[in-house]
Design a protein around this motif. Sequence first.
Motif, mmCIF file in Angstrom:
data_model
loop_
_atom_site.group_PDB
_atom_site.id
_atom_site.type_symbol
_atom_site.label_atom_id
_atom_site.label_comp_id
_atom_site.label_asym_id
_atom_site.label_seq_id
_atom_site.Cartn_x
_atom_site.Cartn_y
_atom_site.Cartn_z
ATOM 1 N N ARG A 219 0.832 -1.209 0.000
ATOM 2 C CA ARG A 219 0.000 0.000 0.000
ATOM 3 C C ARG A 219 0.867 1.260 0.000
ATOM 4 N NH1 ARG A 219 -5.123 1.767 1.147
ATOM 5 N NH2 ARG A 219 -5.895 -0.354 1.180
ATOM 6 N N ASN A 220 1.894 1.265 0.844
ATOM 7 C CA ASN A 220 2.752 2.455 0.920
ATOM 8 C C ASN A 220 3.472 2.720 -0.397
ATOM 9 O OD1 ASN A 220 2.936 4.115 3.394
ATOM 10 N ND2 ASN A 220 3.017 2.092 4.356
ATOM 11 N N LEU A 221 3.984 1.629 -1.018
ATOM 12 C CA LEU A 221 4.692 1.818 -2.289
ATOM 13 C C LEU A 221 3.718 2.315 -3.361
ATOM 14 C CD1 LEU A 221 7.076 -1.278 -2.359
ATOM 15 C CD2 LEU A 221 7.631 1.093 -1.807
ATOM 16 N N GLU B 51 0.810 3.893 -2.893
ATOM 17 C CA GLU B 51 0.343 5.251 -2.593
ATOM 18 C C GLU B 51 1.373 6.290 -3.034
ATOM 19 O OE1 GLU B 51 -2.806 4.608 1.092
ATOM 20 O OE2 GLU B 51 -0.769 5.303 1.524
ATOM 21 N N ASN B 52 2.639 5.976 -2.800
ATOM 22 C CA ASN B 52 3.695 6.882 -3.277
ATOM 23 C C ASN B 52 3.622 7.017 -4.789
ATOM 24 O OD1 ASN B 52 4.641 7.255 -0.735
ATOM 25 N ND2 ASN B 52 6.520 6.081 -0.986
ATOM 26 N N ALA B 53 3.534 5.860 -5.465
ATOM 27 C CA ALA B 53 3.513 5.871 -6.932
ATOM 28 C C ALA B 53 2.303 6.681 -7.422
ATOM 29 C CB ALA B 53 3.467 4.444 -7.459
ATOM 30 N N LEU B 54 1.132 6.470 -6.776
ATOM 31 C CA LEU B 54 -0.085 7.194 -7.189
ATOM 32 C C LEU B 54 0.081 8.697 -6.972
ATOM 33 C CD1 LEU B 54 -2.957 4.889 -5.877
ATOM 34 C CD2 LEU B 54 -2.571 5.588 -8.251
ATOM 35 N N ARG B 55 0.707 9.052 -5.835
ATOM 36 C CA ARG B 55 0.824 10.468 -5.498
ATOM 37 C C ARG B 55 1.756 11.205 -6.464
ATOM 38 N NH1 ARG B 55 2.657 11.065 0.249
ATOM 39 N NH2 ARG B 55 0.629 10.124 0.629
ATOM 40 N N PHE B 56 2.807 10.489 -6.915
ATOM 41 C CA PHE B 56 3.814 11.190 -7.704
ATOM 42 C C PHE B 56 3.667 10.999 -9.215
ATOM 43 C CE2 PHE B 56 5.646 10.963 -3.485
ATOM 44 C CZ PHE B 56 6.083 12.263 -3.323
ATOM 45 N N LEU C 183 6.609 9.076 6.565
ATOM 46 C CA LEU C 183 6.770 7.852 7.359
ATOM 47 C C LEU C 183 6.683 6.584 6.517
ATOM 48 C CD1 LEU C 183 4.726 8.586 10.607
ATOM 49 C CD2 LEU C 183 7.159 8.108 10.441
ATOM 50 N N GLY C 184 6.009 6.691 5.352
ATOM 51 C CA GLY C 184 5.694 5.493 4.553
ATOM 52 C C GLY C 184 6.888 4.595 4.285
ATOM 53 N N LEU C 185 7.938 5.149 3.685
ATOM 54 C CA LEU C 185 9.080 4.300 3.307
ATOM 55 C C LEU C 185 9.827 3.765 4.514
ATOM 56 C CD1 LEU C 185 10.470 6.086 0.114
ATOM 57 C CD2 LEU C 185 9.286 3.896 0.276
HETATM 58 MG MG LIG Z 1 4.515 7.358 1.205
#
Ligand SMILES: [Mg+2]
Length: 458
Positions: free
Chosen positions: A333-335, A337-342, A396-398
């Motif tokens: 999820r964190n990976l 979410e990062n990909a979606l955000r950027f 905090l995600g990564l």
């Molecule tokens: Mg993140």
Amino acid sequence: MIRSLRGRLYVGLTAIILLTGAIGSMFAYRWAFGEAIELQDSILIQLASLAQNASFSGGQPLHGVEEDTEVWLIELGKTPRGSADDRQLFTLQDGLQVATWKNQPVRVLLRTRPDGSRFAVAQPTAIRDETARDVAFRTLLPIAALIPCLMVVTALVIAYSLRPMVRLAGDLDARRADDMTPLPLSAMPSELQPFITSINGLLARMRLLMDQQRRFVADAAHELRTPITALSLQAENLASVALPKRARERVAALRLGMHRTKHLLEQLLALARHEAAPTGLAEKPLAALDHVAKEVVADLLPEAADRGIDLGFALVEPLTVRGEPAMLAAIIRNLLENALRFTPRGGTIDIGVYREDGMAILQVEDTGPGIASADMDQVFEPFFRGSRPEGEGTGLGLSIVKRIVDSLGGRIALENIAGIGRSGLRATVRLPIAGDPDSSPSKGKESRETQAPEPGCG
Ligand SMILES: [Mg+2]
Ligand SMILES: Nc1ncnc2c1ncn2[C@@H]1O[C@H](COP(=O)(O)OP(=O)(O)OP(=O)(O)O)[C@@H](O)[C@H]1O
């Protein structure tokens, strides 16, 4: 001053060996030398016994096997006569003594026969001493050969005895930073045991401290969740109230702030939950990585659609790993979410779940800007948001992902994808495979269209 224990032991023991060798050699040499001289004296005495009843003329050399072992039989007669040397010998008393004959020192044995005639048996002292030195020197050879052997054996014994210490240091070095399990006491030399007991005591105190800290973070996040949820509900409610334009803008900003705070709390709770009960890898349950990935993707598909991003699997194979499904889901999820955000609108996010070199690989590739190389070293640090922080990230995600991956015995790598007209980030997580449900790699491949989780899985 030698700092190493091994060096000290080696130098000390070598000094003892050399000293013992030197003293032993000295005594052995002197003893063997004396014995060889006595032996040669007894030969003179035996020769004299043989000559007791025979008479011979003048000085007669008796050659042994070697030229230099010569012994002289000298007939001296009843009264002093012959050469000056012979007369000189005649003046000496019967018995063994040192005299000069033919210009060289000799060991001489004088005897008088019953008829009154005298004779001497003589041997140059130089030859006797050389023979004795030769014999004595030979006794030193075994000692000289033994010393280097002893030094090698000493070095081996020291290395063997210190091995537990070296192993202990290696074990401590190889530990994960959060691994506070006590060091094993059994099979350790008794000298190391107080030391290990102290380290274990320290580890126990650190574990207690870390537990308290974790509990505090978890409690604080938990306690904050209820009021924050209530506050965001109030903010949501305000949306339906007719308000002037400026007030509506403020409410929108308030709702965004509430949303961010909720996200921060959720990340903190995820972190605290993960840290709450650190267990060994072997105690973790088995989980199907592909199923978990499909569930998370299914969850995020609506958001991807909203943002106009093509989210899907490039490759998915059935893989079983050790880890709680919730933790694996947190990684993915964190990976994602990062990909979606950027990733900008119209971009693509490719997910791969496959096996490579006996490891389970989870890969997320996006078409965003990637991470600035200056930030790469720090992205795994808590609260680090990089030089272009975007939206509501907490940073905090990564760090959560990294901690979970570490605790599962895996590794994570981030790399920027550089191609012609293409950029993006590739996050690759490698986890040890547990069990081997299906070892044919190409069997589970699915097309991008089959993104939804299989019915009944998870
Ligand atoms: Mg993140
Ligand atoms: N796919 C990505 N593309 C570009 N930059 C990224 C990507 N993933 C992470 N980063 C950078 O790394 C930083 C740290 O990421 P991390 O996931 O730890 O925190 P976050 O996404 O900001 O917050 P959170 O995950 O809690 O929402 C991000 O702020 C961003 O600068």
